[in-house]
Design a protein around this motif. Structure first.
Motif, PDB file in Angstrom:
ATOM      1  N   UNK A   1       1.084  -1.066  -0.375  1.00  0.00           N
ATOM      2  CA  UNK A   1      -0.227   0.478  -0.324  1.00  0.00           C
ATOM      3  C   UNK A   1       1.075   1.489   0.101  1.00  0.00           C
ATOM      4  N   UNK A   2       0.885   1.930  -0.748  1.00  0.00           N
ATOM      5  CA  UNK A   2       0.809   3.464  -1.141  1.00  0.00           C
ATOM      6  C   UNK A   2       0.817   4.787  -0.505  1.00  0.00           C
ATOM      7  N   UNK A   3       1.088   5.551   0.213  1.00  0.00           N
ATOM      8  CA  UNK A   3       0.241   6.408   0.568  1.00  0.00           C
ATOM      9  C   UNK A   3       0.932   7.979   0.080  1.00  0.00           C
ATOM     10  N   UNK A   4      -0.193   8.356  -1.416  1.00  0.00           N
ATOM     11  CA  UNK A   4      -0.421   9.138  -2.411  1.00  0.00           C
ATOM     12  C   UNK A   4       0.195  10.211  -2.409  1.00  0.00           C
ATOM     13  N   UNK A   5      -0.628  10.308  -0.860  1.00  0.00           N
ATOM     14  CA  UNK A   5      -1.374  11.655   0.063  1.00  0.00           C
ATOM     15  C   UNK A   5      -0.688  12.863  -0.337  1.00  0.00           C
ATOM     16  N   UNK A   6      -1.009  14.494  -0.372  1.00  0.00           N
ATOM     17  CA  UNK A   6      -0.627  15.230  -0.024  1.00  0.00           C
ATOM     18  C   UNK A   6       0.915  15.770   0.588  1.00  0.00           C
ATOM     19  N   UNK A   7       0.764  15.319   1.662  1.00  0.00           N
ATOM     20  CA  UNK A   7       1.813  15.110   2.763  1.00  0.00           C
ATOM     21  C   UNK A   7       3.354  14.499   1.809  1.00  0.00           C
ATOM     22  N   UNK A   8       3.044  13.071   1.028  1.00  0.00           N
ATOM     23  CA  UNK A   8       3.651  12.338   1.092  1.00  0.00           C
ATOM     24  C   UNK A   8       4.560  13.182  -0.401  1.00  0.00           C
ATOM     25  N   UNK A   9       3.975  13.726  -0.811  1.00  0.00           N
ATOM     26  CA  UNK A   9       4.454  15.396  -1.681  1.00  0.00           C
ATOM     27  C   UNK A   9       5.933  15.622  -1.127  1.00  0.00           C
ATOM     28  N   UNK A  10       4.938  16.188  -0.316  1.00  0.00           N
ATOM     29  CA  UNK A  10       6.803  17.325   0.158  1.00  0.00           C
ATOM     30  C   UNK A  10       7.731  16.779   0.498  1.00  0.00           C
ATOM     31  N   UNK A  11       8.610  17.030   0.469  1.00  0.00           N
ATOM     32  CA  UNK A  11      10.074  16.821   1.144  1.00  0.00           C
ATOM     33  C   UNK A  11      10.356  15.887   0.348  1.00  0.00           C
ATOM     34  N   UNK A  12       9.729  15.209  -0.777  1.00  0.00           N
ATOM     35  CA  UNK A  12      10.023  14.029  -1.623  1.00  0.00           C
ATOM     36  C   UNK A  12       9.463  12.067  -1.334  1.00  0.00           C
ATOM     37  N   UNK A  13       8.957  13.157   0.118  1.00  0.00           N
ATOM     38  CA  UNK A  13       8.872  11.175   0.047  1.00  0.00           C
ATOM     39  C   UNK A  13       8.283   9.842  -0.438  1.00  0.00           C
ATOM     40  N   UNK A  14       7.314  11.281  -1.572  1.00  0.00           N
ATOM     41  CA  UNK A  14       6.850   9.844  -2.405  1.00  0.00           C
ATOM     42  C   UNK A  14       7.624   9.148  -3.540  1.00  0.00           C
ATOM     43  N   UNK A  15       8.799  10.440  -3.479  1.00  0.00           N
ATOM     44  CA  UNK A  15       9.655  10.396  -4.401  1.00  0.00           C
ATOM     45  C   UNK A  15      10.575   9.152  -3.563  1.00  0.00           C
ATOM     46  N   UNK A  16      11.187   8.894  -2.424  1.00  0.00           N
ATOM     47  CA  UNK A  16      11.785   8.595  -1.884  1.00  0.00           C
ATOM     48  C   UNK A  16      10.977   6.910  -1.498  1.00  0.00           C
ATOM     49  N   UNK A  17       9.231   7.061  -1.412  1.00  0.00           N
ATOM     50  CA  UNK A  17       8.544   6.060  -1.091  1.00  0.00           C
ATOM     51  C   UNK A  17       9.224   4.993  -2.879  1.00  0.00           C
ATOM     52  N   UNK A  18       8.846   5.670  -3.187  1.00  0.00           N
ATOM     53  CA  UNK A  18       8.395   4.525  -4.928  1.00  0.00           C
ATOM     54  C   UNK A  18      10.000   4.482  -5.342  1.00  0.00           C
ATOM     55  N   UNK A  19      11.522   4.596  -4.709  1.00  0.00           N
ATOM     56  CA  UNK A  19      12.468   3.659  -4.594  1.00  0.00           C
ATOM     57  C   UNK A  19      12.396   2.469  -3.879  1.00  0.00           C
ATOM     58  N   UNK A  20      11.546   2.740  -2.544  1.00  0.00           N
ATOM     59  CA  UNK A  20      11.792   1.430  -1.635  1.00  0.00           C
ATOM     60  C   UNK A  20      10.722   0.356  -2.263  1.00  0.00           C
ATOM     61  N   UNK A  21       9.642   1.313  -2.977  1.00  0.00           N
ATOM     62  CA  UNK A  21       8.371  -0.124  -3.815  1.00  0.00           C
ATOM     63  C   UNK A  21       9.395  -0.415  -4.354  1.00  0.00           C
ATOM     64  N   UNK A  22       9.740  -0.290  -5.313  1.00  0.00           N
ATOM     65  CA  UNK A  22      10.975  -0.740  -6.599  1.00  0.00           C
ATOM     66  C   UNK A  22      11.800  -1.756  -5.306  1.00  0.00           C
ATOM     67  N   UNK A  23      12.562  -2.054  -4.858  1.00  0.00           N
ATOM     68  CA  UNK A  23      13.246  -2.283  -4.033  1.00  0.00           C
ATOM     69  C   UNK A  23      12.614  -3.555  -3.073  1.00  0.00           C
ATOM     70  N   UNK A  24      11.069  -3.720  -3.005  1.00  0.00           N
ATOM     71  CA  UNK A  24      10.233  -4.210  -2.673  1.00  0.00           C
ATOM     72  C   UNK A  24       9.487  -5.256  -3.951  1.00  0.00           C
ATOM     73  N   UNK A  25       9.510  -4.644  -4.734  1.00  0.00           N
ATOM     74  CA  UNK A  25       8.946  -5.347  -6.043  1.00  0.00           C
ATOM     75  C   UNK A  25      10.241  -6.246  -6.962  1.00  0.00           C
ATOM     76  N   UNK A  26      11.313  -5.943  -6.889  1.00  0.00           N
ATOM     77  CA  UNK A  26      12.520  -6.607  -6.813  1.00  0.00           C
ATOM     78  C   UNK A  26      12.660  -7.825  -6.091  1.00  0.00           C
ATOM     79  N   UNK A  27      12.834  -7.658  -4.774  1.00  0.00           N
ATOM     80  CA  UNK A  27      12.819  -8.469  -3.763  1.00  0.00           C
ATOM     81  C   UNK A  27      11.442  -9.681  -3.974  1.00  0.00           C
ATOM     82  N   UNK A  28      10.779  -9.379  -4.371  1.00  0.00           N
ATOM     83  CA  UNK A  28       9.642 -10.110  -5.259  1.00  0.00           C
ATOM     84  C   UNK A  28       9.321 -10.825  -6.020  1.00  0.00           C
ATOM     85  N   UNK A  29       9.936 -10.144  -6.914  1.00  0.00           N
ATOM     86  CA  UNK A  29      10.514 -10.664  -8.254  1.00  0.00           C
ATOM     87  C   UNK A  29      10.952 -11.790  -8.285  1.00  0.00           C
ATOM     88  N   UNK A  30      12.682 -11.689  -6.957  1.00  0.00           N
ATOM     89  CA  UNK A  30      13.446 -12.792  -7.004  1.00  0.00           C
ATOM     90  C   UNK A  30      12.855 -14.080  -6.693  1.00  0.00           C
TER      91      UNK A  30
END
Length: 151
Positions: free
Chosen positions: A1-30
């Protein structure tokens, strides 16, 4: 579940969350796991990726995910519970729930009973920290990982 609210956009939190999401998806793929992705913001919960076998992911896949509005955490958790109930039907299937959020929600929904394992990744930043993601993780009996410690 990815929080895409306005507060996540502030300070780059959503961009960092996308990076973590990609890492989690890569682990799941392996591991050849099944995955799904719910994004939530404003008043909407969007099933961005229906349950399926994990595939290779890249930045182009997460780039279009935007942010804005409030944090409908309660409806998102309810939809996640439904997804887990549907997707984890075999006795050997164990449902995992990852919540990537800054915790800026007044909702404190109950832990989905269908989630055998829960992890909360806390993206809250700034000088005034409310600690709501950590409080929710405690309420759920889940691990809470700070995003800035994610490696």
């Amino acid at each position: 579940m990815l929080d895409c609210s306005g507060s996540m956009a502030a300070g780059g939190a959503l961009a960092r969350a996308k990076g973590v999401l990609l890492a989690l998806m890569e682990q799941a793929y392996r591991r050849r796991d099944r995955v799904a992705l719910l994004c939530f913001a404003g008043t909407q919960v969007e099933l961005r990726l229906p349950p399926r076998k994990a595939a290779a992911w890249n930045d182009g896949w997460v780039a279009p995910i935007g942010a804005g509005g409030g944090t409908p955490l309660g409806p998102a958790v309810a939809q996640a519970a439904q997804l887990l109930a549907t997707a984890c039907r075999a006795p050997a299937e164990e449902g995992w729930l990852w919540l990537l959020t800054d915790g800026r929600s007044r909702d404190a929904p109950p832990r989905p009973a269908q989630a055998a394992q829960v992890r909360v990744i806390d993206f809250e930043a700034g000088r005034l920290r409310l600690g709501r993601a950590q409080a929710l993780a405690r309420q759920w009996g889940a691990d809470c990982l700070r995003a800035d410690a994610w490696g």
